[in-house]
Design a protein around this motif. Structure first.
Motif, PDB file in Angstrom:
ATOM      1  N   LEU A 127      33.236  31.905  11.194  1.00  0.00           N
ATOM      2  CA  LEU A 127      33.539  33.307  10.924  1.00  0.00           C
ATOM      3  C   LEU A 127      34.923  33.395  10.308  1.00  0.00           C
ATOM      4  O   LEU A 127      35.748  32.492  10.472  1.00  0.00           O
ATOM      5  CB  LEU A 127      33.485  34.140  12.207  1.00  0.00           C
ATOM      6  N   SER A 128      35.180  34.496   9.635  1.00  0.00           N
ATOM      7  CA  SER A 128      36.501  34.679   9.031  1.00  0.00           C
ATOM      8  C   SER A 128      37.591  34.792  10.073  1.00  0.00           C
ATOM      9  O   SER A 128      38.745  34.435   9.826  1.00  0.00           O
ATOM     10  CB  SER A 128      36.495  35.926   8.125  1.00  0.00           C
ATOM     11  N   THR A 129      37.243  35.270  11.255  1.00  0.00           N
ATOM     12  CA  THR A 129      38.236  35.350  12.326  1.00  0.00           C
ATOM     13  C   THR A 129      38.638  33.967  12.832  1.00  0.00           C
ATOM     14  O   THR A 129      39.669  33.839  13.498  1.00  0.00           O
ATOM     15  CB  THR A 129      37.683  36.191  13.485  1.00  0.00           C
ATOM     16  N   ASP A 130      37.820  32.949  12.527  1.00  0.00           N
ATOM     17  CA  ASP A 130      38.218  31.580  12.874  1.00  0.00           C
ATOM     18  C   ASP A 130      39.376  31.107  12.006  1.00  0.00           C
ATOM     19  O   ASP A 130      40.090  30.170  12.381  1.00  0.00           O
ATOM     20  CB  ASP A 130      37.041  30.616  12.703  1.00  0.00           C
ATOM     21  N   CYS A 131      39.560  31.750  10.863  1.00  0.00           N
ATOM     22  CA  CYS A 131      40.611  31.347   9.924  1.00  0.00           C
ATOM     23  C   CYS A 131      41.882  32.168  10.104  1.00  0.00           C
ATOM     24  O   CYS A 131      42.978  31.661   9.874  1.00  0.00           O
ATOM     25  CB  CYS A 131      40.112  31.497   8.486  1.00  0.00           C
ATOM     26  N   SER A 132      41.720  33.422  10.480  1.00  0.00           N
ATOM     27  CA  SER A 132      42.893  34.278  10.641  1.00  0.00           C
ATOM     28  C   SER A 132      42.510  35.523  11.416  1.00  0.00           C
ATOM     29  O   SER A 132      41.500  36.171  11.107  1.00  0.00           O
ATOM     30  CB  SER A 132      43.484  34.661   9.282  1.00  0.00           C
ATOM     31  N   ALA A 133      43.323  35.847  12.402  1.00  0.00           N
ATOM     32  CA  ALA A 133      43.105  37.086  13.154  1.00  0.00           C
ATOM     33  C   ALA A 133      43.649  38.283  12.409  1.00  0.00           C
ATOM     34  O   ALA A 133      43.322  39.429  12.727  1.00  0.00           O
ATOM     35  CB  ALA A 133      43.762  36.986  14.536  1.00  0.00           C
ATOM     36  N   ALA A 134      44.485  38.031  11.396  1.00  0.00           N
ATOM     37  CA  ALA A 134      45.082  39.119  10.619  1.00  0.00           C
ATOM     38  C   ALA A 134      44.219  39.518   9.431  1.00  0.00           C
ATOM     39  O   ALA A 134      44.624  40.365   8.637  1.00  0.00           O
ATOM     40  CB  ALA A 134      46.471  38.709  10.134  1.00  0.00           C
ATOM     41  N   ALA A 135      43.054  38.882   9.271  1.00  0.00           N
ATOM     42  CA  ALA A 135      42.107  39.200   8.196  1.00  0.00           C
ATOM     43  C   ALA A 135      42.680  38.933   6.807  1.00  0.00           C
ATOM     44  O   ALA A 135      42.279  39.570   5.835  1.00  0.00           O
ATOM     45  CB  ALA A 135      41.646  40.650   8.301  1.00  0.00           C
TER      46      ALA A 135
ATOM     47  N   GLY B 110      31.737  25.309   6.620  1.00  0.00           N
ATOM     48  CA  GLY B 110      32.664  26.414   6.418  1.00  0.00           C
ATOM     49  C   GLY B 110      33.990  25.926   5.862  1.00  0.00           C
ATOM     50  O   GLY B 110      34.365  24.764   6.050  1.00  0.00           O
ATOM     51  N   TYR B 111      34.695  26.806   5.169  1.00  0.00           N
ATOM     52  CA  TYR B 111      35.963  26.420   4.524  1.00  0.00           C
ATOM     53  C   TYR B 111      36.894  27.618   4.573  1.00  0.00           C
ATOM     54  O   TYR B 111      36.625  28.655   3.952  1.00  0.00           O
ATOM     55  CB  TYR B 111      35.690  26.011   3.075  1.00  0.00           C
ATOM     56  N   CYS B 112      37.959  27.502   5.340  1.00  0.00           N
ATOM     57  CA  CYS B 112      38.954  28.582   5.396  1.00  0.00           C
ATOM     58  C   CYS B 112      39.681  28.677   4.058  1.00  0.00           C
ATOM     59  O   CYS B 112      40.212  27.678   3.560  1.00  0.00           O
ATOM     60  CB  CYS B 112      39.961  28.322   6.518  1.00  0.00           C
ATOM     61  N   THR B 113      39.711  29.872   3.498  1.00  0.00           N
ATOM     62  CA  THR B 113      40.313  30.042   2.185  1.00  0.00           C
ATOM     63  C   THR B 113      40.800  31.473   2.014  1.00  0.00           C
ATOM     64  O   THR B 113      40.608  32.327   2.889  1.00  0.00           O
ATOM     65  CB  THR B 113      39.287  29.704   1.078  1.00  0.00           C
ATOM     66  N   VAL B 114      41.415  31.727   0.888  1.00  0.00           N
ATOM     67  CA  VAL B 114      41.819  33.075   0.473  1.00  0.00           C
ATOM     68  C   VAL B 114      41.093  33.365  -0.826  1.00  0.00           C
ATOM     69  O   VAL B 114      41.223  32.610  -1.799  1.00  0.00           O
ATOM     70  CB  VAL B 114      43.342  33.193   0.288  1.00  0.00           C
ATOM     71  N   TYR B 115      40.330  34.426  -0.844  1.00  0.00           N
ATOM     72  CA  TYR B 115      39.507  34.763  -2.001  1.00  0.00           C
ATOM     73  C   TYR B 115      40.298  35.566  -3.029  1.00  0.00           C
ATOM     74  O   TYR B 115      41.158  36.362  -2.690  1.00  0.00           O
ATOM     75  CB  TYR B 115      38.284  35.560  -1.551  1.00  0.00           C
TER      76      TYR B 115
ATOM     77  N   ARG C 155      42.589  35.819   5.577  1.00  0.00           N
ATOM     78  CA  ARG C 155      41.825  34.665   5.096  1.00  0.00           C
ATOM     79  C   ARG C 155      40.362  34.872   5.456  1.00  0.00           C
ATOM     80  O   ARG C 155      40.033  35.650   6.353  1.00  0.00           O
ATOM     81  CB  ARG C 155      42.335  33.362   5.724  1.00  0.00           C
ATOM     82  N   LEU C 156      39.482  34.195   4.759  1.00  0.00           N
ATOM     83  CA  LEU C 156      38.067  34.326   5.046  1.00  0.00           C
ATOM     84  C   LEU C 156      37.426  32.955   5.158  1.00  0.00           C
ATOM     85  O   LEU C 156      38.006  31.939   4.764  1.00  0.00           O
ATOM     86  CB  LEU C 156      37.359  35.172   3.992  1.00  0.00           C
ATOM     87  N   CYS C 157      36.233  32.942   5.704  1.00  0.00           N
ATOM     88  CA  CYS C 157      35.474  31.705   5.869  1.00  0.00           C
ATOM     89  C   CYS C 157      34.394  31.645   4.808  1.00  0.00           C
ATOM     90  O   CYS C 157      33.502  32.509   4.771  1.00  0.00           O
ATOM     91  CB  CYS C 157      34.857  31.656   7.259  1.00  0.00           C
ATOM     92  N   ASP C 158      34.480  30.656   3.940  1.00  0.00           N
ATOM     93  CA  ASP C 158      33.453  30.457   2.924  1.00  0.00           C
ATOM     94  C   ASP C 158      32.306  29.683   3.573  1.00  0.00           C
ATOM     95  O   ASP C 158      32.352  28.462   3.695  1.00  0.00           O
ATOM     96  CB  ASP C 158      34.039  29.693   1.742  1.00  0.00           C
ATOM     97  N   ILE C 159      31.273  30.408   3.991  1.00  0.00           N
ATOM     98  CA  ILE C 159      30.168  29.772   4.703  1.00  0.00           C
ATOM     99  C   ILE C 159      29.226  29.031   3.764  1.00  0.00           C
ATOM    100  O   ILE C 159      28.314  28.332   4.231  1.00  0.00           O
ATOM    101  CB  ILE C 159      29.383  30.815   5.523  1.00  0.00           C
ATOM    102  N   THR C 160      29.419  29.151   2.450  1.00  0.00           N
ATOM    103  CA  THR C 160      28.598  28.388   1.513  1.00  0.00           C
ATOM    104  C   THR C 160      29.057  26.937   1.423  1.00  0.00           C
ATOM    105  O   THR C 160      28.317  26.085   0.939  1.00  0.00           O
ATOM    106  CB  THR C 160      28.636  29.019   0.108  1.00  0.00           C
ATOM    107  N   ALA C 161      30.263  26.648   1.885  1.00  0.00           N
ATOM    108  CA  ALA C 161      30.774  25.282   1.890  1.00  0.00           C
ATOM    109  C   ALA C 161      30.293  24.572   3.155  1.00  0.00           C
ATOM    110  O   ALA C 161      30.105  25.209   4.194  1.00  0.00           O
ATOM    111  CB  ALA C 161      32.294  25.278   1.824  1.00  0.00           C
TER     112      ALA C 161
END
Length: 204
Positions: A31-39, A50-55, A41-47
């Motif tokens: 989930l995107s919350t796994d990457c950042s609680a401040a929203a 998953g891959y924490c990134t900034v879109y 960063r997001l989680c690219d679930i297509t990778a």
């Protein structure tokens, strides 16, 4: 009972621990919350995993010392003959990618690849060029569906242009000959009329 100084020390220790455990770009996630609680960063679930990134990153906006901004899908086609550097691709998307020096810097299932080449299998373009030129990406192991020349495969010769064959000049030539034929018919008609007139005069 803990004194005030001990409470402050414990609070600082917990904050330092939380800062040290903050997920980085390239970490696995669900989930995107796994990457950042401040929203931020997001989680690219297509990778894979998953891959924490900034879109939709821009130059110098990715987290420093851990990532760089990369644009994927910057070209409309993977065929070199179809490269168009004058118009942007509508399929382009920018992501913050984890920087690396070797494959050991990346998670399992990812490899450290050089994305600075104009023609790379990921159709990637480096937005940040002052943070190195390698990033942790999913390796492409299968052969390309098309050859470098653009022949064969699912795309075929979509970007090969040829001039059409010259059209025959059948319009003007046919009209000219038709005019000659018409003229001949008219002349023949005139001779026939003159002959008829002569016969009439002779008969008279």
């Amino acid at each position: 009972m803990l004194r005030l100084s001990e409470k402050l020390w414990l609070l600082c220790a917990l904050m330092a621990l939380a800062a040290g455990c903050k997920p980085k770009v390239g970490d696995d996630c669900r989930l995107s919350t796994d990457c950042s609680a401040a929203a931020d960063r997001l989680c690219d679930i297509t990778a894979p995993g998953g891959y924490c990134t900034v879109y939709n990153c821009e130059p110098n906006t990715c987290p420093v010392d851990e990532s760089l901004c990369v644009e994927f899908g910057g070209q409309r086609s993977p065929v070199s003959k179809c490269l168009d550097k004058q118009s942007p691709s509508p399929y382009a998307r920018a992501f913050c990618m984890a920087t690396c020096d070797t494959d050991s810097d990346c998670r399992a299932g990812y490899s450290c690849e050089d994305l600075s080449k104009d023609t790379n299998p990921w159709a990637a373009v480096l937005i940040d060029r002052d943070r190195g030129h390698r990033a942790c990406v999913v390796p492409i192991s299968k052969e390309s569906l098309i050859s470098e020349s653009g022949e064969g495969g699912a795309f075929g010769d979509v970007c090969r242009s040829e001039l059409p064959p010259p059209r025959p000049r059948d319009g003007s030539g046919g009209s000219a000959s038709g005019g000659n034929a018409s003229g001949g018919n008219a002349s023949g008609g005139g001779n026939a009329e003159a002959g008829a007139a002569g016969q009439s005069g002779a008969g008279g």
